[in-house]
Design a protein around this motif. Sequence first.
Motif, short mmCIF file in Angstrom:
data_model
loop_
_atom_site.label_atom_id
_atom_site.label_comp_id
_atom_site.label_asym_id
_atom_site.label_seq_id
_atom_site.Cartn_x
_atom_site.Cartn_y
_atom_site.Cartn_z
N PRO A 112 70.42 52.91 -44.83
CA PRO A 112 71.36 51.83 -44.49
C PRO A 112 71.12 50.58 -45.31
O PRO A 112 69.98 50.23 -45.64
CB PRO A 112 71.09 51.59 -43.00
CG PRO A 112 69.70 52.11 -42.77
CD PRO A 112 69.54 53.25 -43.70
N ARG B 227 78.52 42.35 -30.12
CA ARG B 227 79.17 43.25 -31.08
C ARG B 227 80.68 43.02 -31.07
O ARG B 227 81.31 43.03 -30.03
CB ARG B 227 78.87 44.72 -30.76
CG ARG B 227 79.55 45.70 -31.73
CD ARG B 227 79.16 47.14 -31.43
NE ARG B 227 77.78 47.41 -31.78
CZ ARG B 227 77.38 47.68 -33.02
NH1 ARG B 227 78.25 47.71 -34.02
NH2 ARG B 227 76.11 47.94 -33.26
N ASP C 59 84.37 44.39 -32.47
CA ASP C 59 85.02 45.61 -32.93
C ASP C 59 85.40 45.49 -34.40
O ASP C 59 85.53 44.38 -34.94
CB ASP C 59 86.27 45.89 -32.10
CG ASP C 59 85.94 46.32 -30.68
OD1 ASP C 59 84.82 46.82 -30.47
OD2 ASP C 59 86.80 46.12 -29.79
N PRO C 60 85.59 46.63 -35.09
CA PRO C 60 85.98 46.60 -36.51
C PRO C 60 87.24 45.77 -36.74
O PRO C 60 88.15 45.74 -35.92
CB PRO C 60 86.21 48.07 -36.84
CG PRO C 60 85.35 48.81 -35.86
CD PRO C 60 85.40 48.00 -34.60
N GLY D 81 88.39 52.00 -40.47
CA GLY D 81 87.23 52.41 -41.25
C GLY D 81 86.10 51.40 -41.27
O GLY D 81 85.03 51.68 -41.81
N GLY D 82 86.32 50.22 -40.70
CA GLY D 82 85.26 49.22 -40.67
C GLY D 82 84.20 49.57 -39.64
O GLY D 82 84.42 50.37 -38.73
N SER D 83 83.03 48.96 -39.78
CA SER D 83 81.91 49.28 -38.90
C SER D 83 81.72 48.26 -37.79
O SER D 83 80.82 48.39 -36.97
CB SER D 83 80.62 49.38 -39.71
OG SER D 83 80.34 48.16 -40.36
N GLY E 227 77.18 43.00 -40.99
CA GLY E 227 78.25 44.00 -41.02
C GLY E 227 78.76 44.21 -42.43
O GLY E 227 78.04 43.95 -43.40
N ASP E 228 79.98 44.67 -42.56
CA ASP E 228 80.56 44.91 -43.87
C ASP E 228 80.79 43.58 -44.60
O ASP E 228 81.28 42.61 -44.00
CB ASP E 228 81.90 45.65 -43.74
CG ASP E 228 81.73 47.03 -43.13
OD1 ASP E 228 80.64 47.62 -43.29
OD2 ASP E 228 82.67 47.51 -42.48
#
Length: 216
Positions: free
Chosen positions: A2, A121, A123-124, A128-130, A149-150
């Motif tokens: 990761p 947390r 949500d994306p 396709g996002g994390s 995150g991304d």
Amino acid sequence: MPLEIERKYLDADFDRLRCALIGAGATDQGAHFESNVIFDTPTFGIHASGRLLRLRSQEWRGRIRHVLTLKLPVVAPADSAFKAREERELAVESAAAMGAVLEGLGFVAVARYEKVRSVWRLDPFRPGGSGMLVELDELPFARVVELEGDAEDLDAAGRLLGLDKCEFSTKSYHALHQEWRCSRGLPHERSFVFGADERSRLRARLGLPDMAAPGV
């Protein structure tokens, strides 16, 4: 392995941020107390190579987790608006036993630090996002928010939560701590841990038993 992609915000209002997180539909993952030990060779060869070897204990009420982490050198450009580096992690049964193994291999504990971390947390933001981790960190010298995150979602998350108006940094907590000490005319110190009274108060707030002050 990761890739950790993160950005720190240095002057956020935690109460206002929590309201923004609730409004954004973020999920509260709870808070925990962290104790961290940094290991290196006696000549600081790991640090010189841009890596970090850390043994971390995370404590929740009724649960504790120990993790050994190797962080590889930062891969994002020096002028990037985020920090990216590969992490390799291993959950271990006992921090004391793992520390003894590392010392037996010739590594030494060169720094310790503590914090209370509250994790949320999001949500994306796109298919396709994390999603995004929002971590509210209480340290002995500062309160800091980390977004993880991304890379393409960091700016959007910052705007959504009102963090785009705050100063941000890609520096490590150790670097920020040294800057804080330097600004106050204090000598260099690698470790940053809570005072006994503050540690007791924070741990009681989390429903955790008291603990002795850590060594260096």
